[in-house]
Design an enzyme around this catalytic site. Structure first.
Site, mmCIF file in Angstrom:
data_model
loop_
_atom_site.group_PDB
_atom_site.id
_atom_site.type_symbol
_atom_site.label_atom_id
_atom_site.label_comp_id
_atom_site.label_asym_id
_atom_site.label_seq_id
_atom_site.Cartn_x
_atom_site.Cartn_y
_atom_site.Cartn_z
ATOM 1 N N SER A 179 -9.176 -2.384 4.657
ATOM 2 C CA SER A 179 -9.985 -2.861 3.532
ATOM 3 C C SER A 179 -10.552 -4.250 3.799
ATOM 4 O O SER A 179 -9.996 -5.039 4.558
ATOM 5 C CB SER A 179 -9.137 -2.910 2.263
ATOM 6 O OG SER A 179 -8.494 -1.682 2.050
HETATM 7 N N1 SAH Z 1 -4.365 -0.568 3.273
HETATM 8 C C1 SAH Z 1 -4.839 0.140 4.413
HETATM 9 C C2 SAH Z 1 -5.980 1.042 4.001
HETATM 10 C C3 SAH Z 1 -6.062 2.232 4.843
HETATM 11 S S1 SAH Z 1 -7.204 3.458 4.278
HETATM 12 C C4 SAH Z 1 -5.270 -0.853 5.481
HETATM 13 O O1 SAH Z 1 -5.539 -2.002 5.147
HETATM 14 O O2 SAH Z 1 -5.325 -0.480 6.644
HETATM 15 C C5 SAH Z 1 -6.178 4.462 3.264
HETATM 16 C C6 SAH Z 1 -4.932 5.016 3.875
HETATM 17 O O3 SAH Z 1 -4.348 5.895 2.926
HETATM 18 C C7 SAH Z 1 -5.122 5.840 5.153
HETATM 19 O O4 SAH Z 1 -4.267 5.379 6.147
HETATM 20 C C8 SAH Z 1 -4.790 7.262 4.701
HETATM 21 O O5 SAH Z 1 -4.238 8.059 5.738
HETATM 22 C C9 SAH Z 1 -3.789 6.988 3.610
HETATM 23 N N2 SAH Z 1 -3.603 8.084 2.657
HETATM 24 C C10 SAH Z 1 -4.527 8.902 2.125
HETATM 25 N N3 SAH Z 1 -3.958 9.789 1.287
HETATM 26 C C11 SAH Z 1 -2.621 9.518 1.283
HETATM 27 C C12 SAH Z 1 -1.494 10.076 0.621
HETATM 28 N N4 SAH Z 1 -1.602 11.125 -0.223
HETATM 29 N N5 SAH Z 1 -0.287 9.533 0.861
HETATM 30 C C13 SAH Z 1 -0.129 8.484 1.709
HETATM 31 N N6 SAH Z 1 -1.164 7.914 2.359
HETATM 32 C C14 SAH Z 1 -2.393 8.422 2.154
#
Ligand code: SAH
Length: 220
Positions: A70
């Site tokens: 993000s």
């Molecule tokens: N805070 C993270 C954002 C990553 S994008 C960063 O700064 O890197 C969102 C993340 O949520 C991804 O890694 C994706 O695989 C995860 N995600 C999506 N659906 C999910 C779920 N149901 N449970 C756990 N993680 C999930």
């Protein structure tokens, strides 16, 4: 650290980070604990080396698997909304990703529990945060739609992927006085939603338009 040496002085310098801090303050981030956390966490070590030179720009960057780290402003805004000026004891994060938001949370909370559905990201990030010596974080490879009941209730729950509504298990796992912060809505029209649990029930408000990847069911 080997990787830090390779990325060179310029992009990791105090000056480059201070520029980001100024930008966040100018954008309305006021919480000093949150600003300190952003100052401390080495964002260039959470992205691929080829992108490290852009790590202190206020932009989202790809982290593989079609996911993104993000934008620092959004990380700061969500973290500020979550803690509302108070120190948090237990926090649950849904969507570990590369672990940048996790590390920021680890600076402002006593204990962080984080859930990731993609096994390789879960492993990679667990190792990264271990190497960086964040010792107050526990990781789960699982489906965040279910939260993580073992450690509930939480003072705060933060999801870094969007759903059409706040999943019921997350509302159940928040303690009274705590809040859930997450993007809610369709692909193009998500809003950052804050749901506060009170003794009487739940109070919901929206703060800003955002764009996140989707929360997906199941694990991979
Ligand atoms: N805070 C993270 C954002 C990553 S994008 C960063 O700064 O890197 C969102 C993340 O949520 C991804 O890694 C994706 O695989 C995860 N995600 C999506 N659906 C999910 C779920 N149901 N449970 C756990 N993680 C999930």
């Amino acid at each position: 650290m080997r990787r830090e040496l390779k990325t060179g002085i310029g992009m990791t310098s105090a000056r480059t980070r201070e520029r980001l801090l100024k930008r966040l303050r100018d954008s309305g981030i006021r919480d000093s604990g949150v600003l300190d956390a952003i100052r401390q966490v080495p964002r260039h070590l959470f992205v691929e080396e080829a992108l490290a030179s852009r790590a202190y720009e206020d932009i989202a960057l790809p982290i593989g698997h079609g996911q993104t780290i993000s934008q620092p402003y959004v990380v700061a805004l969500m973290t500020q909304a979550l803690c509302a000026g108070e120190r948090l004891r237990r926090v649950l994060e849904i969507g570990t990703g590369c672990g940048y938001q996790t590390a920021v949370l680890a600076c402002i909370a006593d204990e962080v529990f984080t859930v990731e559905r993609i096994a390789s990201l879960y492993r990679q990030t667990r190792n990264r945060l271990f190497d960086l010596r964040y010792r107050n974080v526990q990781f789960l490879h699982g489906d965040g739609f279910a939260g993580w009941t073992d450690h509930a209730p939480y003072d705060g729950i933060l999801a870094t992927a969007a759903a059409e509504t706040v999943p019921e298990p997350l509302l159940e796992q928040i303690g009274v006085g705590g809040r859930v912060v997450m993007p809610v809505g369709q692909d193009s029209t998500q809003r950052l939603v804050i749901v506060q649990r009170t003794a009487e029930g739940y109070e919901r408000r929206e703060i800003e338009s955002v764009k996140f990847v989707r929360l997906m069911s199941g694990t991979s």
